[in-house]
Motif scaffolding. Structure first.
Motif, PDB file in Angstrom:
ATOM      1  N   UNK A  22       1.276  -1.336  -0.142  1.00 56.86           N
ATOM      2  CA  UNK A  22       0.525   0.105  -0.202  1.00 56.86           C
ATOM      3  C   UNK A  22       0.802   1.118  -0.291  1.00 56.86           C
ATOM      4  N   UNK A  23      -0.155   2.893   0.236  1.00 57.69           N
ATOM      5  CA  UNK A  23       1.318   3.672  -0.137  1.00 57.69           C
ATOM      6  C   UNK A  23       1.694   4.172   1.865  1.00 57.69           C
ATOM      7  N   UNK A  24       3.185   4.203   1.050  1.00 61.61           N
ATOM      8  CA  UNK A  24       3.899   4.315   2.492  1.00 61.61           C
ATOM      9  C   UNK A  24       3.742   5.782   3.336  1.00 61.61           C
ATOM     10  N   UNK A  25       2.884   5.450   4.303  1.00 59.45           N
ATOM     11  CA  UNK A  25       2.890   6.892   5.495  1.00 59.45           C
ATOM     12  C   UNK A  25       3.647   7.131   6.600  1.00 59.45           C
ATOM     13  N   UNK A  26       5.314   6.620   6.441  1.00 61.45           N
ATOM     14  CA  UNK A  26       6.180   7.216   6.984  1.00 61.45           C
ATOM     15  C   UNK A  26       6.703   8.132   6.719  1.00 61.45           C
ATOM     16  N   UNK A  27       6.588   9.747   6.569  1.00 62.65           N
ATOM     17  CA  UNK A  27       6.966  10.553   6.345  1.00 62.65           C
ATOM     18  C   UNK A  27       7.796  10.955   7.503  1.00 62.65           C
ATOM     19  N   UNK A  28       8.195  10.902   8.426  1.00 62.61           N
ATOM     20  CA  UNK A  28       8.579  11.006   9.632  1.00 62.61           C
ATOM     21  C   UNK A  28      10.533  10.280   9.544  1.00 62.61           C
ATOM     22  N   UNK A  29      10.779  10.017   7.915  1.00 65.45           N
ATOM     23  CA  UNK A  29      11.405   9.206   7.896  1.00 65.45           C
ATOM     24  C   UNK A  29      12.289   9.727   6.153  1.00 65.45           C
ATOM     25  N   UNK A  30      13.038   9.559   5.748  1.00 60.26           N
ATOM     26  CA  UNK A  30      13.472  10.426   4.631  1.00 60.26           C
ATOM     27  C   UNK A  30      14.494   8.974   3.728  1.00 60.26           C
ATOM     28  N   UNK A  31      13.881   7.671   4.294  1.00 55.62           N
ATOM     29  CA  UNK A  31      14.969   6.744   3.027  1.00 55.62           C
ATOM     30  C   UNK A  31      14.066   6.258   1.978  1.00 55.62           C
ATOM     31  N   UNK A  32      13.092   6.651   1.953  1.00 55.96           N
ATOM     32  CA  UNK A  32      12.150   6.262   0.710  1.00 55.96           C
ATOM     33  C   UNK A  32      11.728   8.091   0.143  1.00 55.96           C
ATOM     34  N   UNK A  33      11.629   8.017  -1.617  1.00 58.69           N
ATOM     35  CA  UNK A  33      12.060   9.148  -1.956  1.00 58.69           C
ATOM     36  C   UNK A  33       9.363   9.061  -1.650  1.00 58.69           C
ATOM     37  N   UNK A  34       9.601  10.763  -1.608  1.00 63.02           N
ATOM     38  CA  UNK A  34       7.396  10.536  -1.956  1.00 63.02           C
ATOM     39  C   UNK A  34       7.050  10.109  -2.932  1.00 63.02           C
ATOM     40  N   UNK A  35       6.033   9.404  -2.883  1.00 63.22           N
ATOM     41  CA  UNK A  35       5.750   8.460  -4.235  1.00 63.22           C
ATOM     42  C   UNK A  35       4.132   9.053  -4.543  1.00 63.22           C
ATOM     43  N   UNK A  36       4.816   9.517  -6.094  1.00 62.82           N
ATOM     44  CA  UNK A  36       3.800  10.517  -6.959  1.00 62.82           C
ATOM     45  C   UNK A  36       2.287   9.352  -6.719  1.00 62.82           C
ATOM     46  N   UNK A  37       1.229  10.924  -6.801  1.00 62.20           N
ATOM     47  CA  UNK A  37      -0.180  10.864  -6.746  1.00 62.20           C
ATOM     48  C   UNK A  37      -0.400   8.901  -7.124  1.00 62.20           C
TER      49      UNK A  37
END
Ligand SMILES: Cc1cc2nc3c(=O)[nH]c(=O)nc-3n(C[C@H](O)[C@H](O)[C@H](O)COP(=O)(O)O)c2cc1C
Ligand code: SF4
Ligand code: SF4
Length: 256
Positions: free
Chosen positions: A113-128
């Motif tokens: 599912x979409x990743x929700x862990x925004x307090x972590x910079x390991x992965x880039x943000x997912x596109x819409x």
């Protein structure tokens, strides 16, 4: 009975869909976890425990809750994880936990599912587009999972290699200790004092002082419930979350 914890709606959606397809009930464990309510849970049909993956495992507070809570009635238990794509050793450890409780572990599966862990910079943000694609794919898999459970089949996921256990089991507590401090949490002046963050925290560590949230203690589960559910996006985690979009399943819904 389908039991679940969900911070940003992915797991809630999966649990409710599974319950509907299995003609069973779903139970949100949030209040029980918050209140330390370990009263027994009865289920006539097999238990299906739905959970997000945190640092390659079940959330620690959920493990602790399940350790202390009697599951009675049906002895069979399935696990359904929602994740950003890597469940790690979560299923193996969940199986061990359930066997220790005398339950019959019927396997586990993962819904990416979409990743929700925004307090972590390991992965880039997912596109819409990627967010919607993941939700669509997960929605398509839920009826298949439900059918396997309904037929009493063992849920088989992928092989977990020994090196994954060797690396991730010690990695989890180190990450929690180093990266999950509550200190960087702060609130903007735009906070309207609605208390939603405090009411949703599974660890119950957010207190309201002068109508503003205050994070108590040193570490938390980093579930992202407070930050992602704030109606006015007033919560930040240091600089990591500034300018990042907030995620909640409800923004997309099953028709993503
Ligand atoms: C603290 C934390 C750790 C996470 N660790 C992992 C992980 O190890 N592997 C993974 O695939 N996703 C990981 N995720 C992503 C979540 O498991 C995923 O977005 C999940 O669907 C969120 O469920 P929810 O919307 O029901 O809260 C993590 C998320 C958080 C908040
Ligand atoms: S959820 Fe947001 S607006 Fe409501 S009290 Fe918490 S920080 Fe303030
Ligand atoms: S403080 Fe926020 S991120 Fe930490 S456990 Fe509570 S709700 Fe989750």
């Amino acid at each position: 009975m389908v039991l679940y914890f969900s911070a940003t709606g992915n797991t809630k959606y999966a649990a409710e869909q599974l319950a509907m397809l299995l003609e069973d009930e779903s139970l949100n464990l949030l209040e029980r976890i918050r209140n330390g309510d370990h009263s027994a849970i009865f289920s006539e049909k097999p238990f299906v425990i739905c959970s997000p993956v945190y640092v390659c495992e079940l959330p620690r507070f959920l493990t602790d809750y399940l350790k202390k809570t009697e599951l009675c009635g049906n002895r069979e238990v399935y696990f359904v994880f929602t994740s950003g794509g890597y469940t790690g050793v979560g299923g193996i450890l969940a199986g061990r936990l359930m066997k220790k409780k005398g339950m019959i572990f019927k396997g586990y599966t993962e819904l990416k599912m979409p990743r929700n862990y925004i307090a972590n910079d390991t992965y880039p943000e997912l596109s819409e587009e990627e967010i919607r694609k993941r939700i669509r794919n997960a929605s398509g898999r839920i009826p298949v999972v439900a059918e396997s459970i309904r037929k009493g089949k063992i849920l088989k996921y992928r092989h977990v290699w020994l090196f994954e256990l060797i690396v991730t089991v010690p990695f989890n507590p180190v990450w929690c200790r180093i990266r999950q401090s509550v200190k960087p949490f702060h609130v903007r002046d735009t906070c309207i004092g609605c208390q939603k963050c405090a009411k949703l925290c599974p660890l119950n560590i957010i207190r309201m002082e002068d109508k503003k949230p205050v994070w108590t203690g040193n570490y938390c589960a980093h579930c992202m419930s407070c930050i992602q559910n704030c109606p006015v996006c007033a919560i930040e985690y240091g600089k990591i979350t500034q300018k990042k979009k907030r995620y909640h399943f409800r923004k997309y819904g099953k028709d993503a």
